[in-house]
Write an enzyme that holds these catalytic residues in place. Sequence first.
Site, short mmCIF file in Angstrom:
data_model
loop_
_atom_site.label_atom_id
_atom_site.label_comp_id
_atom_site.label_asym_id
_atom_site.label_seq_id
_atom_site.Cartn_x
_atom_site.Cartn_y
_atom_site.Cartn_z
N ASN A 36 70.18 95.29 24.21
CA ASN A 36 69.61 94.07 24.20
C ASN A 36 68.07 94.12 24.19
OD1 ASN A 36 69.96 91.18 24.15
ND2 ASN A 36 69.60 91.04 26.28
N SER A 137 71.03 88.25 41.40
CA SER A 137 70.60 87.13 40.73
C SER A 137 71.12 85.92 41.56
CB SER A 137 71.71 86.86 39.40
OG SER A 137 71.62 85.43 38.90
N TYR A 161 80.17 87.27 35.14
CA TYR A 161 78.78 87.62 35.30
C TYR A 161 78.33 87.74 36.75
CZ TYR A 161 73.64 87.96 35.49
OH TYR A 161 72.15 88.14 35.84
N LYS A 165 77.69 90.87 39.75
CA LYS A 165 76.42 91.17 40.42
C LYS A 165 76.72 91.05 42.13
CE LYS A 165 73.19 91.33 37.37
NZ LYS A 165 72.48 92.56 37.23
N PHE A 191 65.64 83.90 40.69
CA PHE A 191 65.86 82.75 40.18
C PHE A 191 65.86 82.79 38.77
CE2 PHE A 191 67.67 80.22 43.80
CZ PHE A 191 67.64 81.45 44.80
N ASN A 212 69.04 80.44 27.16
CA ASN A 212 68.36 79.81 28.36
C ASN A 212 67.32 79.22 27.77
OD1 ASN A 212 68.88 83.02 29.54
ND2 ASN A 212 69.58 81.14 30.67
N PHE A 231 71.00 69.28 28.47
CA PHE A 231 72.38 69.36 28.80
C PHE A 231 72.44 68.30 30.21
CE2 PHE A 231 72.23 74.17 27.28
CZ PHE A 231 72.90 73.62 26.05
N ARG A 306 76.47 71.01 30.14
CA ARG A 306 76.88 72.33 29.98
C ARG A 306 77.89 72.78 31.00
NH1 ARG A 306 72.72 77.23 29.30
NH2 ARG A 306 72.24 76.57 31.51
N ASP A 309 77.17 74.45 34.90
CA ASP A 309 75.86 74.03 35.40
C ASP A 309 76.09 73.77 36.69
OD1 ASP A 309 74.01 75.26 33.60
OD2 ASP A 309 73.72 73.37 32.60
P1 NAD Z 1 67.45 92.23 29.46
O1 NAD Z 1 68.78 92.04 28.58
O2 NAD Z 1 66.18 91.88 28.62
O3 NAD Z 1 67.31 93.86 30.02
C1 NAD Z 1 68.45 94.51 30.21
C2 NAD Z 1 68.37 95.78 29.68
O4 NAD Z 1 69.27 96.74 30.12
C3 NAD Z 1 68.08 95.88 28.18
O5 NAD Z 1 67.18 96.43 27.95
C4 NAD Z 1 69.47 96.45 27.78
O6 NAD Z 1 69.29 97.10 26.41
C5 NAD Z 1 69.64 97.52 28.80
N1 NAD Z 1 71.01 97.85 28.79
C6 NAD Z 1 72.22 97.01 28.98
N2 NAD Z 1 73.31 97.77 28.95
C7 NAD Z 1 72.93 98.84 29.15
C8 NAD Z 1 73.67 100.29 29.20
N3 NAD Z 1 75.06 100.30 29.23
N4 NAD Z 1 73.12 101.20 29.43
C9 NAD Z 1 71.64 101.19 29.34
N5 NAD Z 1 70.89 100.30 28.97
C10 NAD Z 1 71.74 99.02 29.06
O7 NAD Z 1 67.46 91.46 30.66
P2 NAD Z 1 66.50 90.95 31.86
O8 NAD Z 1 66.51 89.63 31.68
O9 NAD Z 1 65.28 91.98 31.80
O10 NAD Z 1 67.31 90.96 33.13
C11 NAD Z 1 67.08 92.49 33.77
C12 NAD Z 1 68.24 92.33 34.88
O11 NAD Z 1 67.91 91.30 35.92
C13 NAD Z 1 69.75 92.53 34.55
O12 NAD Z 1 70.35 93.09 35.43
C14 NAD Z 1 70.04 90.94 34.76
O13 NAD Z 1 71.47 90.68 35.13
C15 NAD Z 1 69.04 90.39 35.83
N6 NAD Z 1 68.77 89.12 36.09
C16 NAD Z 1 68.26 88.41 34.83
C17 NAD Z 1 68.01 87.13 35.15
C18 NAD Z 1 67.16 86.41 33.88
O14 NAD Z 1 67.28 85.26 33.87
N7 NAD Z 1 66.62 87.23 33.01
C19 NAD Z 1 68.09 86.54 36.29
C20 NAD Z 1 68.75 86.95 37.42
C21 NAD Z 1 69.15 88.57 37.27
N1 UFG Z 2 69.15 73.84 29.79
C1 UFG Z 2 69.18 72.72 28.64
N2 UFG Z 2 69.08 72.96 27.41
C2 UFG Z 2 69.30 74.19 27.14
C3 UFG Z 2 69.18 75.34 28.03
C4 UFG Z 2 69.18 75.13 29.41
O1 UFG Z 2 69.17 71.41 28.92
O2 UFG Z 2 69.26 74.50 25.86
C5 UFG Z 2 69.05 73.19 31.22
C6 UFG Z 2 70.22 73.75 31.94
O3 UFG Z 2 71.21 72.80 31.91
C7 UFG Z 2 69.71 73.89 33.20
C8 UFG Z 2 68.34 74.59 32.87
O4 UFG Z 2 68.05 73.95 31.62
O5 UFG Z 2 69.63 72.73 33.87
C9 UFG Z 2 68.04 76.01 33.03
O6 UFG Z 2 69.23 76.73 32.17
P1 UFG Z 2 69.07 78.22 31.90
O7 UFG Z 2 70.23 78.30 31.02
O8 UFG Z 2 67.85 78.57 31.41
O9 UFG Z 2 69.20 78.82 33.22
P2 UFG Z 2 70.49 78.73 34.47
O10 UFG Z 2 69.86 78.35 35.71
O11 UFG Z 2 71.49 78.11 34.02
O12 UFG Z 2 70.77 80.44 34.34
C10 UFG Z 2 70.00 81.43 34.73
C11 UFG Z 2 70.47 82.70 34.11
C12 UFG Z 2 71.78 82.93 34.87
C13 UFG Z 2 71.32 83.38 36.22
C14 UFG Z 2 70.74 82.02 36.74
C15 UFG Z 2 70.22 82.13 38.13
O13 UFG Z 2 71.10 82.55 32.77
O14 UFG Z 2 72.17 84.45 34.17
O15 UFG Z 2 69.44 81.66 35.85
O16 UFG Z 2 69.37 83.38 38.39
F1 UFG Z 2 72.35 83.65 36.97
#
Ligand code: NAD
Ligand code: UFG
Length: 356
Positions: A36, A137, A161, A165, A191, A212, A231, A306, A309
């Site tokens: 990713n 998360s 998911y 975690k 967050f 997102n 949503f 959605r 949510d």
């Molecule tokens: P991201 O997808 O951009 O980064 C994750 C990375 O892990 C990617 O580079 C992907 O290629 C790598 N990866 C996935 N599977 C792998 C595997 N099997 N072996 C080696 N590499 C692998 O995501 P991010 O937003 O940078 O998130 C990083 C971490 O934080 C994740 O664990 C995610 O669950 C957690 N997190 C993210 C959010 C968010 O909203 N972005 C919120 C809470 C927690």
């Molecule tokens: N939303 C919209 N339209 C969109 C996308 C989102 O209205 O196209 C709204 C959602 O309903 C929510 C807010 O925007 O009210 C935020 O939504 P996101 O999808 O950006 O984020 P979430 O809080 O739903 O979820 C994210 C990550 C999850 C993580 C969580 C808490 O996707 O993996 O934050 O860390 F678990």
Amino acid sequence: MESILVTGGAGFIGSHTCLSLIKKGYCLYVLDSFVNSSKLSISNVIKILEIDGLDATEFIDIVKGDIRNKSTIRDLFLKSIADKKPIKSVIHFAGLKSVAESVRNPSIYWDTNLISSLNLIEVMLEFDCLTIVFSSSATVYGLDNKSPIKENGKLNPNNPYGNTKLAIEKLFNDFFQSNKKKLKIANLRYFNPVGAHPSGFIGEDPKGIPNNIFPVIAKVAIGIQKKLNVFGNDWPTVDGTGIRDYIHVMDLAEGHIRMLEFLENNESQIVTLNLGTGIGTSVLQLINTYEKVNNIKIPFQFVHRRSGDVSELVADSSFAKKLINWAPNKDLKDMCKDSFNWQLKNPYGFNGPQNN
Ligand code: NAD
Ligand code: UFG
């Protein structure tokens, strides 16, 4: 010299954290399968540092590999010893993170997120590497808490998911209990990480259709997507739209460094911290700010809620302030400005239109 293993370091949060770590003088190994992400994220980290006058090539080594393979992790630890840069701690970002995909295909989430974490902690112990900071998360809290949520809030994730975690947090806790005098573990519950480095060289580049709100707004802002679907406008909030705690990715990166340094300087422990701003923003407030700071229009329409949510998800981050003296420096305006700047400079992300 010692080094840090950053799993998933080419991803969104990982790349920004690598940048901040190298700036602080750390030496890194990045292990990523690029499932990713793009290698270009790390090339661009190096470019940003070059602009700042630092030749970072010596401080970062990128290894392509799947963290589900124990031998891949073991080989990297051996390489770090051969390179005379033994890995002394780990920041564990690697994993899959789409809630919707995890509902469709739980198997790959359990395999990628949980099995890889088990492999990682086992190999760490083999090499006497005892410090790990893990990307958990806010999704572990599920639907039942009233915001702002403290770390002792009810844990009840409502999707595979989130279940992975929480399971990883428990896995690490079990390992800590059986190795009490040794391990130093931090579970960081993020967050809503958003924004980008202000240079516009690195940012969030999800493969496929983004779910997102920030990546979607950014695409609408530059006209790649026609409008934003909001949503629901019937949530019990100030204006009927969902409230979240958006946190700038550079502040999050700093949180990792503070956490790591705290663990390094303190005795063995396991600790769980929320990382958020403590400020709730509704979708309409977000659209309004994005429009104002960037002087653009974001066309939107209300659609149904959605599934899965929550109405409001906001952190109580007072424990992070108290324990590691971390507090965010950037506000929603910075997040909106940096998100737009990244999207303008890279309309199709790192690899161009074929990636989308
Ligand atoms: P991201 O997808 O951009 O980064 C994750 C990375 O892990 C990617 O580079 C992907 O290629 C790598 N990866 C996935 N599977 C792998 C595997 N099997 N072996 C080696 N590499 C692998 O995501 P991010 O937003 O940078 O998130 C990083 C971490 O934080 C994740 O664990 C995610 O669950 C957690 N997190 C993210 C959010 C968010 O909203 N972005 C919120 C809470 C927690
Ligand atoms: N939303 C919209 N339209 C969109 C996308 C989102 O209205 O196209 C709204 C959602 O309903 C929510 C807010 O925007 O009210 C935020 O939504 P996101 O999808 O950006 O984020 P979430 O809080 O739903 O979820 C994210 C990550 C999850 C993580 C969580 C808490 O996707 O993996 O934050 O860390 F678990």
